[in-house]
Design a protein around this motif. Structure first.
Motif, short mmCIF file in Angstrom:
data_model
loop_
_atom_site.label_atom_id
_atom_site.label_comp_id
_atom_site.label_asym_id
_atom_site.label_seq_id
_atom_site.Cartn_x
_atom_site.Cartn_y
_atom_site.Cartn_z
N GLY A 113 -0.66 -5.48 -2.02
CA GLY A 113 0.39 -5.11 -1.07
C GLY A 113 1.64 -5.96 -1.10
N VAL A 114 1.77 -6.89 -2.05
CA VAL A 114 2.95 -7.76 -2.05
C VAL A 114 4.19 -6.96 -2.41
CG1 VAL A 114 1.57 -9.78 -2.66
CG2 VAL A 114 2.70 -8.49 -4.47
N SER A 115 5.30 -7.35 -1.79
CA SER A 115 6.59 -6.72 -2.08
C SER A 115 7.70 -7.61 -1.54
CB SER A 115 6.69 -5.34 -1.41
OG SER A 115 8.02 -4.85 -1.47
N ALA A 116 8.74 -7.78 -2.32
CA ALA A 116 9.87 -8.59 -1.87
C ALA A 116 10.60 -7.93 -0.71
CB ALA A 116 10.83 -8.82 -3.04
N GLN A 117 10.29 -6.66 -0.44
CA GLN A 117 10.92 -5.94 0.67
C GLN A 117 9.96 -5.76 1.85
OE1 GLN A 117 11.33 -4.57 -2.70
NE2 GLN A 117 13.10 -5.94 -2.65
N SER A 118 8.80 -6.36 1.80
CA SER A 118 7.80 -6.16 2.86
C SER A 118 8.28 -6.74 4.20
CB SER A 118 6.48 -6.82 2.46
OG SER A 118 5.54 -6.71 3.51
N PHE A 156 4.17 -12.98 4.86
CA PHE A 156 3.19 -13.36 3.84
C PHE A 156 3.39 -12.53 2.57
CE2 PHE A 156 -0.92 -12.43 1.82
CZ PHE A 156 -1.37 -13.71 1.51
N LEU A 157 3.44 -11.21 2.71
CA LEU A 157 3.56 -10.34 1.55
C LEU A 157 4.96 -10.40 0.94
CD1 LEU A 157 1.60 -7.20 2.85
CD2 LEU A 157 0.79 -9.00 1.31
N ARG A 158 5.97 -10.59 1.76
CA ARG A 158 7.34 -10.70 1.24
C ARG A 158 7.52 -11.97 0.42
NH1 ARG A 158 9.63 -10.31 5.66
NH2 ARG A 158 10.30 -12.44 6.11
N LEU A 168 2.52 -11.41 -18.47
CA LEU A 168 2.41 -11.87 -17.09
C LEU A 168 1.34 -11.05 -16.39
CD1 LEU A 168 3.44 -13.54 -14.65
CD2 LEU A 168 5.16 -11.74 -14.28
N SER A 169 0.27 -11.72 -15.96
CA SER A 169 -0.86 -11.04 -15.31
C SER A 169 -0.86 -11.39 -13.83
CB SER A 169 -2.19 -11.48 -15.94
OG SER A 169 -2.20 -11.24 -17.33
N LEU A 170 -0.68 -10.36 -12.98
CA LEU A 170 -0.61 -10.54 -11.53
C LEU A 170 -1.86 -9.95 -10.89
CD1 LEU A 170 3.13 -9.47 -11.14
CD2 LEU A 170 2.24 -11.80 -11.32
N PHE A 171 -2.74 -10.79 -10.41
CA PHE A 171 -3.99 -10.34 -9.79
C PHE A 171 -3.74 -10.05 -8.31
CE2 PHE A 171 -5.61 -11.96 -13.67
CZ PHE A 171 -6.82 -11.32 -13.88
N HIS A 172 -4.08 -8.81 -7.89
CA HIS A 172 -3.82 -8.35 -6.54
C HIS A 172 -5.12 -8.02 -5.80
CE1 HIS A 172 0.69 -6.99 -6.98
NE2 HIS A 172 0.49 -8.26 -7.32
N LYS A 174 5.21 -13.67 -1.22
CA LYS A 174 4.51 -13.51 -2.49
C LYS A 174 5.23 -12.50 -3.39
CE LYS A 174 -0.13 -15.08 -1.33
NZ LYS A 174 -0.18 -16.09 -2.42
N GLY A 175 5.84 -11.49 -2.79
CA GLY A 175 6.61 -10.54 -3.57
C GLY A 175 7.83 -11.19 -4.21
N GLU A 176 8.50 -12.07 -3.46
CA GLU A 176 9.64 -12.81 -4.01
C GLU A 176 9.19 -13.72 -5.15
OE1 GLU A 176 12.13 -12.96 0.23
OE2 GLU A 176 11.03 -14.73 -0.49
N LEU A 177 8.01 -14.32 -4.99
CA LEU A 177 7.46 -15.14 -6.06
C LEU A 177 7.26 -14.31 -7.32
CD1 LEU A 177 5.96 -17.50 -7.42
CD2 LEU A 177 3.91 -16.80 -6.14
N GLU A 178 6.67 -13.14 -7.19
CA GLU A 178 6.42 -12.30 -8.36
C GLU A 178 7.72 -11.87 -9.04
OE1 GLU A 178 3.70 -9.13 -7.78
OE2 GLU A 178 2.03 -10.46 -7.26
N GLU A 179 8.74 -11.59 -8.25
CA GLU A 179 10.03 -11.24 -8.84
C GLU A 179 10.58 -12.42 -9.64
OE1 GLU A 179 11.48 -8.18 -8.88
OE2 GLU A 179 9.57 -7.61 -7.96
N GLY A 180 10.40 -13.63 -9.11
CA GLY A 180 10.84 -14.81 -9.83
C GLY A 180 10.09 -15.01 -11.13
#
Length: 232
Positions: free
Chosen positions: A119-124, A128-130, A147-151, A132-138
């Motif tokens: 459920g992570v998203s930079a727009q959440s 918490f989810l926002r 790049l392996s992102l485990f959700h 982590k979403g910003e982290l993934e965008e970075g």
């Protein structure tokens, strides 16, 4: 696939990281594992394991240790985000991870694996989810070869580690799982043994680019390393 892998880990003292590390030290294809953390992993020793005490908030304390690794694994994170300030959560779960990833990219690491969350998203709307979403965008902006992102959703440990909420989840989990079907399967809880094992197994899977691994993909990875694939 390189038959002699060198892996660097941050977050190996946590529940998921600990399982992942135990699986990796058993693999003959892994020539070297370097752990970076505020304390060493206790009760584990191996000829291919190097442990270093570092300051996770000071990249200069570990930058020279990153060169020569093929894969980086980060399972660093706050177990109970509600127990710390938002500023400290960002410092640990986002900035320290980005610093590690940037150091790995500069050192030539090709494959970066992150323990994130469903459920992570930079727009959440969720902080918490926002975050982590910003982290993934970075991380995506760093353009690792892979790049392996485990959700995962709820991470199920053998014993209650985090108080009442987790204790309740562990109790009702067997009744909830059958209800999470179809598109809801990604919200199924995952046992820490399977999640840590899947992250370790993914080091030996062939892929490139960005991959997001949710419940079904995580379980499939874990199944591949088991003698009996009949896992539910």
């Amino acid at each position: 696939m390189n038959q002699s892998l060198s892996i660097v880990m941050m977050g190996a003292t946590g529940a998921v990281g600990g399982v992942c590390l135990e699986k990796l030290v058993e693999r003959p294809q892994v020539s070297r594992i370097t752990t970076l953390g505020r304390r060493p992993v206790e009760g584990l020793s191996s000829s291919n394991l190097e442990q270093h005490k570092i300051d996770i908030f000071a990249p200069d304390s570990y930058q020279t240790l990153l060169a020569g690794h093929d894969i980086a694994i980060c399972t660093l994170g706050v177990g109970e985000p509600s127990k710390i300030s938002k500023e400290d959560f960002v410092k640990i779960d986002k900035q320290a991870v980005l610093d590690f990833a940037e150091g790995c990219r500069a050192a030539g690491v090709a494959h970066f694996q992150l323990l994130s969350s469903v459920g992570v998203s930079a727009q959440s709307a969720s902080f918490f989810l926002r975050t982590k979403g910003e982290l993934e965008e970075g991380l995506k902006a760093l353009q690792f070869e892979r790049l392996s992102l485990f959700h995962p959703s709820m991470i199920l440990t053998p014993t209650n580690r985090y108080g009442f909420v987790q204790g309740l989840t562990l109790t009702v989990w067997p009744w909830l799982k059958p209800l999470l079907a179809g598109g809801m399967r990604k919200y199924r809880g995952i046992e820490v043994e399977k999640l840590g094992g899947a992250i370790a197994a993914n080091c030996f899977a062939v892929s490139d680019g960005v991959e997001i691994l949710e419940w079904d993909a995580i379980v499939a990875l874990y199944q591949r390393q088991q003698p009996d694939p009949a896992i539910t």
